[in-house]
Design a protein around this motif. Structure first.
Motif: not given
Length: 83
Positions: A20-39, A74-77
């Motif tokens: 929960e501590a990491i998820l509350s910061k906001g995580i960005g995920v890029r899959l094959n060069g495309e940013e995804r919001t439904n991971v 992945v990165w912290v948004k």
């Protein structure tokens, strides 16, 4: 806490990979060069991510997912930098 993000992370509180501590910061995920919001879950070392499929739910009320393979970044948004 270090700036390194975990190799595997899940958004479901029932999972042992939930943080929960990491998820509350906001995580960005890029899959094959495309940013995804439904991971729902990802694993960088194995190169896969579970993506939610629309609004459909399984019989336990969790989102239906599909497993997609590829390059995961992945990165912290809030930082603006990729980890």
């Amino acid at each position: 806490m270090s700036d390194a993000l975990p190799d595997r992370l899940c958004s479901s509180p029932d999972s042992k990979f939930y943080d929960e501590a990491i998820l509350s910061k906001g995580i960005g995920v890029r899959l094959n060069g495309e940013e995804r919001t439904n991971v729902e879950e990802y694993c960088v070392s194995e190169g896969w991510a579970r993506l939610a499929v629309g609004r459909t739910l399984d019989r336990r009320g969790r989102p239906m997912t599909i497993k997609v393979s590829g390059k995961i970044e992945v990165w912290v948004k809030g930082d603006g930098e990729k980890a």
